[in-house]
Structure formats: C-alpha cells, structure tokens
Design an enzyme around this catalytic site. Structure first.
Site, PDB file in Angstrom:
ATOM      1  CG  ASN A 131     -28.468  36.179   3.055  1.00 25.00           C
ATOM      2  OD1 ASN A 131     -28.938  35.232   2.116  1.00 25.00           O
ATOM      3  ND2 ASN A 131     -27.201  36.205   3.325  1.00 25.00           N
ATOM      4  N   GLY A 207     -28.492  29.330   5.491  1.00 24.11           N
ATOM      5  CA  GLY A 207     -29.284  30.044   6.287  1.00 24.11           C
ATOM      6  C   GLY A 207     -28.777  29.873   7.760  1.00 24.11           C
ATOM      7  CB  SER A 208     -30.480  30.321  11.161  1.00 21.50           C
ATOM      8  OG  SER A 208     -31.278  29.642  10.996  1.00 21.50           O
ATOM      9  CB  THR A 209     -26.027  27.808  12.961  1.00 18.78           C
ATOM     10  OG1 THR A 209     -24.997  28.522  12.354  1.00 18.78           O
ATOM     11  CG2 THR A 209     -25.237  26.620  13.879  1.00 18.78           C
ATOM     12  CB  VAL A 211     -32.921  26.451  10.164  1.00 17.03           C
ATOM     13  CG1 VAL A 211     -33.827  25.800   9.196  1.00 17.03           C
ATOM     14  CG2 VAL A 211     -34.000  27.468  10.638  1.00 17.03           C
ATOM     15  N   GLY A 212     -30.214  24.749  10.280  1.00 16.34           N
ATOM     16  CA  GLY A 212     -29.107  23.985   9.810  1.00 16.34           C
ATOM     17  C   GLY A 212     -29.193  22.838  10.409  1.00 16.34           C
ATOM     18  CD  GLU A 229     -21.737  27.166   2.149  1.00 16.62           C
ATOM     19  OE1 GLU A 229     -21.184  27.897   3.119  1.00 16.62           O
ATOM     20  OE2 GLU A 229     -20.925  26.740   1.299  1.00 16.62           O
ATOM     21  CB  CYS A 263     -23.183  34.113   5.829  1.00 12.53           C
ATOM     22  SG  CYS A 263     -23.287  33.903   4.247  1.00 12.53           S
ATOM     23  CD  GLU A 433     -23.212  26.375  -1.342  1.00  6.53           C
ATOM     24  OE1 GLU A 433     -23.153  27.218  -0.599  1.00  6.53           O
ATOM     25  OE2 GLU A 433     -24.333  25.987  -2.392  1.00  6.53           O
TER      26      GLU A 433
HETATM   27  P1  NDP Z   1     -33.549  30.620   8.227  1.00  5.32           P
HETATM   28  O1  NDP Z   1     -32.363  29.524   8.639  1.00  5.32           O
HETATM   29  O2  NDP Z   1     -34.858  30.383   9.277  1.00  5.32           O
HETATM   30  O3  NDP Z   1     -34.267  30.165   6.641  1.00  5.32           O
HETATM   31  C1  NDP Z   1     -33.363  29.968   5.580  1.00  5.32           C
HETATM   32  C2  NDP Z   1     -34.165  29.065   4.709  1.00  5.32           C
HETATM   33  O4  NDP Z   1     -34.583  27.798   5.446  1.00  5.32           O
HETATM   34  C3  NDP Z   1     -35.534  29.837   4.134  1.00  5.32           C
HETATM   35  O5  NDP Z   1     -35.849  29.444   2.833  1.00  5.32           O
HETATM   36  C4  NDP Z   1     -36.577  29.250   5.013  1.00  5.32           C
HETATM   37  O6  NDP Z   1     -37.733  29.611   4.843  1.00  5.32           O
HETATM   38  C5  NDP Z   1     -36.019  27.767   5.252  1.00  5.32           C
HETATM   39  N1  NDP Z   1     -36.417  27.226   6.531  1.00  5.32           N
HETATM   40  C6  NDP Z   1     -36.909  27.584   7.604  1.00  5.32           C
HETATM   41  N2  NDP Z   1     -37.179  26.520   8.424  1.00  5.32           N
HETATM   42  C7  NDP Z   1     -37.214  25.369   7.835  1.00  5.32           C
HETATM   43  C8  NDP Z   1     -37.400  24.152   8.034  1.00  5.32           C
HETATM   44  N3  NDP Z   1     -37.762  23.649   9.156  1.00  5.32           N
HETATM   45  N4  NDP Z   1     -36.988  23.191   7.072  1.00  5.32           N
HETATM   46  C9  NDP Z   1     -36.643  23.414   6.115  1.00  5.32           C
HETATM   47  N5  NDP Z   1     -36.321  24.810   5.565  1.00  5.32           N
HETATM   48  C10 NDP Z   1     -36.674  25.729   6.605  1.00  5.32           C
HETATM   49  O7  NDP Z   1     -32.911  32.007   8.293  1.00  5.32           O
HETATM   50  P2  NDP Z   1     -33.856  33.262   8.264  1.00  5.32           P
HETATM   51  O8  NDP Z   1     -34.279  33.714   7.137  1.00  5.32           O
HETATM   52  O9  NDP Z   1     -34.939  33.218   9.260  1.00  5.32           O
HETATM   53  O10 NDP Z   1     -32.694  34.195   9.009  1.00  5.32           O
HETATM   54  C11 NDP Z   1     -32.254  34.102  10.479  1.00  5.32           C
HETATM   55  C12 NDP Z   1     -31.045  34.136  10.669  1.00  5.32           C
HETATM   56  O11 NDP Z   1     -30.239  33.152   9.833  1.00  5.32           O
HETATM   57  C13 NDP Z   1     -30.369  35.620  10.592  1.00  5.32           C
HETATM   58  O12 NDP Z   1     -30.585  36.524  11.001  1.00  5.32           O
HETATM   59  C14 NDP Z   1     -28.883  34.917  10.109  1.00  5.32           C
HETATM   60  O13 NDP Z   1     -28.401  35.051  11.384  1.00  5.32           O
HETATM   61  C15 NDP Z   1     -28.940  33.799   9.629  1.00  5.32           C
HETATM   62  N6  NDP Z   1     -28.708  33.257   8.090  1.00  5.32           N
HETATM   63  C16 NDP Z   1     -27.902  33.306   7.637  1.00  5.32           C
HETATM   64  C17 NDP Z   1     -27.536  33.234   6.281  1.00  5.32           C
HETATM   65  C18 NDP Z   1     -26.261  32.759   5.394  1.00  5.32           C
HETATM   66  O14 NDP Z   1     -26.205  33.211   4.313  1.00  5.32           O
HETATM   67  N7  NDP Z   1     -25.317  32.132   6.136  1.00  5.32           N
HETATM   68  C19 NDP Z   1     -28.783  33.500   5.284  1.00  5.32           C
HETATM   69  C20 NDP Z   1     -30.075  33.998   5.911  1.00  5.32           C
HETATM   70  C21 NDP Z   1     -30.103  33.763   7.290  1.00  5.32           C
HETATM   71  P3  NDP Z   1     -38.569  30.661   5.152  1.00  5.32           P
HETATM   72  O15 NDP Z   1     -38.345  31.869   4.322  1.00  5.32           O
HETATM   73  O16 NDP Z   1     -40.081  30.339   5.081  1.00  5.32           O
HETATM   74  O17 NDP Z   1     -38.391  30.951   6.600  1.00  5.32           O
END
Ligand code: NDP
Length: 454
Positions: A131, A207-209, A211-212, A229, A263, A433
């Site tokens: 994003n 990223g997403s909660t 995957v976090g 985050e 986010c 951060e």
């Molecule tokens: P993800 O959480 O899937 O991805 C964020 C990052 O983590 C990407 O670089 C992704 O790689 C990586 N990733 C994915 N799976 C793994 C893993 N098993 N181990 C380590 N790293 C991993 O977010 P998405 O981009 O799919 O977005 C999905 C939802 O997450 C959004 O709709 C939103 O709700 C939330 N989100 C929140 C953000 C924030 O700023 N807080 C930012 C982005 C998303 P890859 O690109 O290959 O998937």
C-alpha cells in the site's frame, strides 16, 4: 530464478518483469548481509551518519524518477507519489542524526561503575506491504541502518519497483555492498525465509493481522525480535460542538487517501445524532468532489485499487442490497477503479462496519453522547488511528485518553509523522516505529560492570 510481470493498476498493462527470489537466494543474501553487518557496525558513528546523509541526497536527486515508478507500479496519484519519495529522503535525513547520539549510560554502583552500550542486533528483515511501498520501507530501513544493522528487505510481490531502485541508490551513495539488499518475490518464500532463518535477528512486518500472527509464531521459535504494524478500523468521531463544515470537508481524505488502502483509514465516521443530517448534507458534495482518475495527472486525488483481486475483495463489502447513501465517481474502462462509497445507515454486524475493507468505503453511524462515542470507537479488535472533532478542549483530551488506539488527531485528518511515534493498540500491532526513540527497537542494551576497587 523465476520472473513475474508487474501490472500498472490504472491501465492493466504490463510495466516490466521482475525476478522472484528463491529460498536459496534468500539464504545467500542473508549470509552476505551478516558479513557486511560486521563491518558496518564498526564504521564510526560520524561516517555512518555521513553515508546516511549521502543516501538521503541521492534519493532527493531521484524524487521524480521514484515518483513516476510508483505511479506506474502502484497507481498512486503523482502528487502523492512525490510526497512518498520525499518521505524516504526525510526519514533517512532524520535518522542520519542518530548514530552520533546513540549513547549509553554510566550507572555508579558499589565497588565500581556500570556502563551500557546500545548494540546493533545484526541482520534485520523488513517485510513491506504494497500500500505504501516507499514510506513503510524507510520507516524500518533508516533507523535499522543508523543503529549499525544490515537490512534485507522484501517488498510486496506486486510493488517492488521503487524498493529495488532505492537499493541501487544506496550503493550509488556509497553504502557498503550488502548492508542493504532488496529481494523481490513472494511472502510465502522470501518473507517466510526471513522469519525462519536464525541469522535474521529481527523482523519488521507491516501488513494484515492474519499474516502478522503467523510471523509472530514463526519468530517465537527463535525468540526473534519483532515489530508489527497491522490492520485498522479507525473511527472519525464528530461531536455537535465541532466545526462541522471542516469535519465534513476533510472526512473523505481521512479514509479515501490512497483509495482507502491505508491502515490508518478512518473508515467508521461516528457523528453526534443532533448534527447527523447537517453532516450528511455537507459530506455528500465533499465525497463527490474527490477527483478520481488518471494518476499521472497532477490534480488527481485518488487512483485505482492495486489489483483485480483486491477490487473484488473490496466490492464484496458493497453487495447489491448495501445501504449506499451516496458515491463519488470513478473512470470507466481499464484499471481497477472503485468509486468512493458511503454506507449509511449501517448495521453493527455488517462486514463493512466490522472488518478492515482496505478500499474507498466508509460507514456513518450516529451516537448520542460522549460515552456512547467512546464505546462504539473501542468496539473493534483494532486500535491504530482515529480523529476527534470538537470545540471543547477538555472533551478532546478526555476522548483521546479513552479511545484505545495508537495515533489520534484532534480537529485534523492527518495521521503519521516520522518524528513522532507510530504503532497500534490491540490487534493493530506490537511496538512503535518512527519518532526519536525508534533506535531502541533496533538495538540491544549491553550492561557492563567495571570494578574500581582493584
Ligand atoms: P499481507 O499481510 O498478506 O502481506 C504483507 C507483506 O507480507 C507482503 O510483503 C507479503 O508478501 C508478505 N507475506 C505474506 N505472507 C507471508 C508469510 N507467510 N511470511 C512472511 N511474509 C509474508 O497483506 P496483503 O498485501 O495481502 O493485504 C491483505 C490485507 O492486509 C489488506 O486488505 C489489509 O487489510 C491488510 N494490510 C494492512 C497494511 C497496513 O499497512 N497495516 C498493509 C497491507 C495490507 P506478498 O506480497 O508476496 O504477499
């Protein structure tokens, strides 16, 4: 090494192909980073600061190039993309002042003196979402480097172009090889390997909660340091005693910035019932006035969503029978467009009200009094951002203290500033951060006793 195609989300046309890094290549990069870090930590604080300033200057000389790359890769409006590229420069510049200020303490004790040192962790893995590819990269990168760590960054699979270019600019600026490496590829491959590899001593993940949570589990195996985050479902609370005109005029920008892929999006507007009708009358032209369209144009305010699949996931929150109060505009034809959409009245069990949409969809909910506003604002597993609109200073402070969230603005729709701490309550994250204390998250305190009685 397999490669994959990057699409322009505004045109759906290919931009370029990018190599996808394998597990073996990730391991090799981590080994190189480990060796480079041992030399980087030994660079004197003044020289490390000088190199970070040179890196910032190199970014500054390439702002337009970086902005255009982001427009093509992420569909961000060019004005926003220029600001994002400028943020990398500013964050590097800000943390360039840190190496010379990374001080320990002297603690007098019986029979001697204790001294403390802030030691770098080693290799830090940055996992960056799609994003905000540039700002979020810089928030981990700059303090990690300033503290003497090496960084291996994995940009999101869909948006690696600016990070890859920034990696080249670091070398052009004179940073030693392998101190900062960028590995494009899949999260399930490169990201997962950064989490699992014992030499990586810290993960910074945005990223997403969901995957976090997986990453937290993976880090637990190595007791690996972690900053998270994660998602948000933040409230924009508008009291009857506020400047309703300003609150309504800015509300679209608090949620539709970056097409709602933010986010910190304040995606639940809560309005005191006595001014609800007036607020809705003012909100409608503000939403319809958001300029959605070609991101290469200087006056565009909102671009497309990142991908076809993400647009499909956003659209699920606006089914045919959704209570659409009004919508803004979006272009026809190619591109992953989605018009700004206001849902009201909305049930408290509607997914658009309870879940993070990550798109340009906002709900409006009335409240009776301060206590109810706080209760509704806190009725979410998230706690990242929020805004409060009121003319009463006491109420502003009371509500700000009561809302369980990490970042609030009062009578303003702004959110992140790199010189103030940023992070979430509850399931929105772990750790902070940015701000003056960011290096604490990239160092370990070493405590040494020196005897004076011999
Ligand atoms: P993800 O959480 O899937 O991805 C964020 C990052 O983590 C990407 O670089 C992704 O790689 C990586 N990733 C994915 N799976 C793994 C893993 N098993 N181990 C380590 N790293 C991993 O977010 P998405 O981009 O799919 O977005 C999905 C939802 O997450 C959004 O709709 C939103 O709700 C939330 N989100 C929140 C953000 C924030 O700023 N807080 C930012 C982005 C998303 P890859 O690109 O290959 O998937």
């Amino acid at each position: 090494m397999t490669s994959y195609t990057i699409l322009n989300p505004a045109s759906e046309r290919p931009v370029t192909t990018v190599p996808g890094t394998s597990v073996e290549e990730t391991d090799a990069a981590i080994t190189r980073a480990d060796a480079a870090q041992r030399e980087w930590r030994a660079v004197s604080p003044g020289d490390r600061a000088r190199l970070l300033r040179a890196f910032a200057a190199e970014v500054d000389a390439h702002i337009e190039e970086l902005a255009q790359l982001e427009v093509a890769n992420s569909g961000h409006p060019v004005g926003a993309a220029r600001w994002e590229a400028g943020q990398i420069r500013d964050v590097l510049q800000y943390y360039a002042a840190a190496p010379e200020r990374l001080l320990g303490k002297q603690i007098p004790v019986a029979g001697g003196l204790n001294v403390t040192f802030a030691e770098p962790l080693g290799v830090v893995g940055l996992i960056v979402p799609w994003n905000f590819p540039m700002p979020i990269l810089s928030w981990g990168l700059a303090p990690a480097l300033a503290a003497g760590n090496a960084v291996v960054a994995k940009p999101a699979e869909m948006t690696p172009l600016t990070a890859m270019r920034i990696g080249e600019l670091a070398l052009q600026a004179g940073l030693p090889e392998h101190v900062f490496q960028v590995l494009p590829g899949k999260g399930s491959v490169v990201g997962q390997r950064l989490v699992d590899h014992p030499t990586v001593r810290k993960i910074v993940f945005t990223g997403s909660t969901e995957v976090g949570q997986q990453i937290m589990t993976g880090c637990a195996k190595h007791v690996k340091r972690l900053t998270l985050e994660l998602g948000g479902k933040s409230a924009n609370i508008i009291f009857a005693d506020s400047d309703i005109e300003r609150a309504a005029a800015t509300a679209p920008y608090a949620v539709f910035d970056n097409a709602g892929q933010d986010c910190c999006a304040r995606s639940r507007i809560l309005v005191q019932r006595s001014v609800l009708d007036k607020f809705m009358e003012l909100l409608e032209p503000a939403v319809k006035g958001v300029r959605v369209g070609d991101p290469t144009l200087g006056d565009t305010e909102m671009g497309p969503l990142i991908s076809a699949s993400h647009r499909a996931s956003v659209a699920k929150y606006v089914p045919d029978d959704a209570p659409v109060a009004f919508r803004g505009s979006a272009p026809e034809g190619p591109g992953y467009w989605f018009a700004p959409t206001v849902l009201a009245p909305i049930g408290s069990d509607a997914p658009a009200y309870t879940e993070e949409v990550f798109g340009p969809v906002v709900t409006v909910t009335p409240f009776e009094d301060e206590a109810e506003a706080i209760e509704i604002a806190n009725d979410t597993p998230y706690g990242l951002s929020g805004s409060i609109w009121t003319g009463n200073v006491g109420r502003a402070l009371r509500v700000a203290r009561a809302v369980e969230t990490g970042n609030l603005s009062v009578n303003s729709h702004s959110s992140v500033r790199y010189w103030t701490p940023f992070g979430g309550f509850k399931q929105s994250g772990l750790g902070r951060e940015l701000g003056p204390d960011a290096l604490d998250a990239f160092t370990e305190v070493k405590n040494v006793f020196i005897a004076t009685d011999n």
